[in-house]
Design an enzyme around this catalytic site. Structure first.
Site, PDB file in Angstrom:
ATOM      1  NE  ARG A 123      -3.729  -0.112   2.564  1.00  0.00           N
ATOM      2  CZ  ARG A 123      -4.350   0.155   3.716  1.00  0.00           C
ATOM      3  NH1 ARG A 123      -4.123  -0.595   4.778  1.00  0.00           N
ATOM      4  NH2 ARG A 123      -5.188   1.151   3.801  1.00  0.00           N
ATOM      5  CB  THR A 143     -15.906  11.302   6.584  1.00  0.00           C
ATOM      6  OG1 THR A 143     -16.178  10.167   7.405  1.00  0.00           O
ATOM      7  CG2 THR A 143     -16.590  12.520   7.153  1.00  0.00           C
ATOM      8  CB  SER A 144     -19.037   7.014   4.703  1.00  0.00           C
ATOM      9  OG  SER A 144     -18.218   6.349   5.638  1.00  0.00           O
ATOM     10  CB  CYS A 186       8.678  -0.708  18.976  1.00  0.00           C
ATOM     11  SG  CYS A 186       9.244  -2.067  20.012  1.00  0.00           S
ATOM     12  CB  ALA A 227     -13.086  17.256  -1.246  1.00  0.00           C
ATOM     13  CG  HIS A 236      -8.746   5.928  11.860  1.00  0.00           C
ATOM     14  ND1 HIS A 236      -9.739   6.025  10.919  1.00  0.00           N
ATOM     15  CD2 HIS A 236      -9.375   5.931  13.056  1.00  0.00           C
ATOM     16  CE1 HIS A 236     -10.924   6.078  11.526  1.00  0.00           C
ATOM     17  NE2 HIS A 236     -10.729   6.031  12.820  1.00  0.00           N
ATOM     18  CD  GLU A 245     -22.220   8.319  -2.912  1.00  0.00           C
ATOM     19  OE1 GLU A 245     -22.510   7.629  -1.913  1.00  0.00           O
ATOM     20  OE2 GLU A 245     -21.511   7.935  -3.855  1.00  0.00           O
ATOM     21  CD  GLN A 278     -13.256   9.451   9.631  1.00  0.00           C
ATOM     22  OE1 GLN A 278     -13.841   8.405   9.882  1.00  0.00           O
ATOM     23  NE2 GLN A 278     -13.800  10.390   8.883  1.00  0.00           N
ATOM     24  CG  ASN A 279      -8.062  10.533   4.794  1.00  0.00           C
ATOM     25  OD1 ASN A 279      -9.033   9.796   4.984  1.00  0.00           O
ATOM     26  ND2 ASN A 279      -8.113  11.573   4.002  1.00  0.00           N
TER      27      ASN A 279
HETATM   28  N1  LIG Z   1      -6.938   7.847   2.221  1.00  0.00           N
HETATM   29  C1  LIG Z   1      -6.927   7.101   3.327  1.00  0.00           C
HETATM   30  O1  LIG Z   1      -6.066   7.258   4.191  1.00  0.00           O
HETATM   31  C2  LIG Z   1      -7.998   6.050   3.523  1.00  0.00           C
HETATM   32  C3  LIG Z   1      -8.599   5.466   2.416  1.00  0.00           C
HETATM   33  C4  LIG Z   1      -9.589   4.494   2.633  1.00  0.00           C
HETATM   34  C5  LIG Z   1      -9.960   4.135   3.935  1.00  0.00           C
HETATM   35  N2  LIG Z   1      -9.364   4.717   5.001  1.00  0.00           N
HETATM   36  C6  LIG Z   1      -9.842   4.343   6.371  1.00  0.00           C
HETATM   37  O2  LIG Z   1     -11.113   3.732   6.257  1.00  0.00           O
HETATM   38  C7  LIG Z   1     -12.149   4.336   7.061  1.00  0.00           C
HETATM   39  C8  LIG Z   1     -13.164   4.950   6.130  1.00  0.00           C
HETATM   40  O3  LIG Z   1     -13.951   5.982   6.656  1.00  0.00           O
HETATM   41  P1  LIG Z   1     -14.157   7.330   5.823  1.00  0.00           P
HETATM   42  O4  LIG Z   1     -15.442   7.916   6.246  1.00  0.00           O
HETATM   43  O5  LIG Z   1     -12.914   8.140   5.897  1.00  0.00           O
HETATM   44  O6  LIG Z   1     -14.249   6.865   4.308  1.00  0.00           O
HETATM   45  P2  LIG Z   1     -15.361   6.031   3.531  1.00  0.00           P
HETATM   46  O7  LIG Z   1     -14.628   5.317   2.451  1.00  0.00           O
HETATM   47  O8  LIG Z   1     -16.229   5.290   4.431  1.00  0.00           O
HETATM   48  O9  LIG Z   1     -16.244   7.177   2.865  1.00  0.00           O
HETATM   49  C9  LIG Z   1     -15.747   7.987   1.849  1.00  0.00           C
HETATM   50  C10 LIG Z   1     -16.708   9.143   1.671  1.00  0.00           C
HETATM   51  O10 LIG Z   1     -16.105  10.038   0.758  1.00  0.00           O
HETATM   52  C11 LIG Z   1     -17.095  10.459  -0.169  1.00  0.00           C
HETATM   53  N3  LIG Z   1     -16.373  10.851  -1.378  1.00  0.00           N
HETATM   54  C12 LIG Z   1     -15.996  10.096  -2.439  1.00  0.00           C
HETATM   55  N4  LIG Z   1     -15.330  10.843  -3.330  1.00  0.00           N
HETATM   56  C13 LIG Z   1     -15.283  12.097  -2.815  1.00  0.00           C
HETATM   57  C14 LIG Z   1     -14.713  13.329  -3.264  1.00  0.00           C
HETATM   58  N5  LIG Z   1     -14.064  13.408  -4.430  1.00  0.00           N
HETATM   59  N6  LIG Z   1     -14.863  14.418  -2.478  1.00  0.00           N
HETATM   60  C15 LIG Z   1     -15.521  14.359  -1.299  1.00  0.00           C
HETATM   61  N7  LIG Z   1     -16.078  13.223  -0.825  1.00  0.00           N
HETATM   62  C16 LIG Z   1     -15.946  12.113  -1.577  1.00  0.00           C
HETATM   63  C17 LIG Z   1     -18.016   9.279  -0.329  1.00  0.00           C
HETATM   64  O11 LIG Z   1     -19.291   9.704  -0.789  1.00  0.00           O
HETATM   65  C18 LIG Z   1     -18.075   8.741   1.101  1.00  0.00           C
HETATM   66  O12 LIG Z   1     -19.074   9.392   1.853  1.00  0.00           O
HETATM   67  C19 LIG Z   1     -11.430   5.303   7.918  1.00  0.00           C
HETATM   68  O13 LIG Z   1     -11.281   4.669   9.120  1.00  0.00           O
HETATM   69  C20 LIG Z   1     -10.047   5.525   7.268  1.00  0.00           C
HETATM   70  O14 LIG Z   1      -9.031   5.514   8.248  1.00  0.00           O
HETATM   71  C21 LIG Z   1      -8.397   5.674   4.813  1.00  0.00           C
HETATM   72 ZN   LIG Z   2      11.159  -1.047  20.802  1.00  0.00          ZN
END
Ligand SMILES: NC(=O)c1ccc[n+]([C@@H]2O[C@H](COP(=O)([O-])OP(=O)(O)OC[C@H]3O[C@@H](n4cnc5c(N)ncnc54)[C@H](O)[C@@H]3O)[C@@H](O)[C@H]2O)c1
Ligand SMILES: [Zn+2]
Length: 226
Positions: free
Chosen positions: A53, A169-170, A110, A212, A102, A196, A84-85
């Site tokens: 990744r 965020t969803s 470690c 966004a 997260h 959405e 959350q990213n």
């Molecule tokens: N980039 C990353 O670091 C990453 C990627 C995937 C998942 N995760 C992890 O997975 C979990 C997912 O939860 P979440 O709510 O962050 O994500 P999610 O995948 O559950 O939701 C993504 C949201 O983003 C919206 N979306 C899609 N394209 C978009 C755009 N161009 N502009 C604005 N919004 C847009 C969708 O409609 C949806 O509501 C978290 O815990 C996170 O840590 C992180």
């Molecule tokens: Zn250590």
């Protein structure tokens, strides 16, 4: 501001619910390979998945949403970014003091002493440089708690918030999704940016339907209200 996977979508990072949760890595479901249990059972397999990744993310760049968000920290007397990213793209765009609920895929931690190693700067060592024990990704995996203090700090800021943006965020993953609710209860004006509707949409004062990377830069002109 609370940000989620949608902010990085336009950089080419797959969102979780936009397909990522059905992904399979070498026959294992995403939530199995990314779990606390798998760290116990087969840490090398977990690293193989996370190394893959990171390698994928290495090529990706922040998009206009990340850059606009980074600008807001200098635009307001007080600004807190909670994400959350785990991809580090906010920081790559110049954001400072990001509260990462997260964790971060570019850090190894470690399992014994908690010492962290920055893998964006140098290669992942085979063992902890402090105590020699095993390293794991410094990411919150399925079945794990959030890093101590991070949510509490974010909640304290939310409880004093006047303007809260919820972007990409969803709003299904708690406790993160509770932050806009805390802000709203404290009297904040809550704005959602998402193509959405989400479970938070009905709580928001304003729902800006769109991507966004297209919506946020609209605030960056002389007619902008911000
Ligand atoms: N980039 C990353 O670091 C990453 C990627 C995937 C998942 N995760 C992890 O997975 C979990 C997912 O939860 P979440 O709510 O962050 O994500 P999610 O995948 O559950 O939701 C993504 C949201 O983003 C919206 N979306 C899609 N394209 C978009 C755009 N161009 N502009 C604005 N919004 C847009 C969708 O409609 C949806 O509501 C978290 O815990 C996170 O840590 C992180
Ligand atoms: Zn250590």
């Amino acid at each position: 501001m609370l940000s989620g996977a949608g902010v990085s979508a336009e950089s080419g990072v797959p969102t979780f619910r936009g397909g990522g949760n059905t992904a399979v890595w070498k026959g294992m479901r995403f939530d199995v390979i990314s779990s606390a249990e798998m760290v116990e059972r087969d840490l090398p397999a977990v690293w193989e998945w996370f190394d893959y990744r990171r390698n994928f993310l290495h090529e990706l760049m922040p998009n206009p949403a990340h850059y606009e968000i980074a600008r807001w920290q200098d635009r307001f007397a007080e600004f807190t970014l909670v994400t959350q990213n785990i991809d580090g793209l906010h920081q790559k765009a110049g954001a400072r003091d990001v509260i990462e609920l997260h964790g971060n895929i570019w850090r190894a931690r470690c399992i014994a002493c908690g010492f962290t190693h920055d893998m964006a700067q140098s290669k992942r060592p085979d063992a902890c440089l402090e105590c020699g024990d095993r390293l794991r990704p410094d990411v919150v995996l399925f079945g794990e708690m959030l890093p101590p203090g991070a949510f509490e700090f974010a909640a304290a800021r939310a409880s004093k918030c006047e303007l809260c943006f919820v972007v990409g965020t969803s709003a299904l993953v708690y406790p993160a999704a509770g932050l806009p609710e805390i802000a709203k209860a404290a009297g904040a004006y809550v704005v959602e940016v998402n193509p959405e509707r989400t479970p938070l949409s009905s709580l928001c004062d304003e729902v800006l339907t769109g991507k966004a990377g297209e919506v946020l830069p609209l605030f960056n002109n002389e007619n902008s209200l911000l």
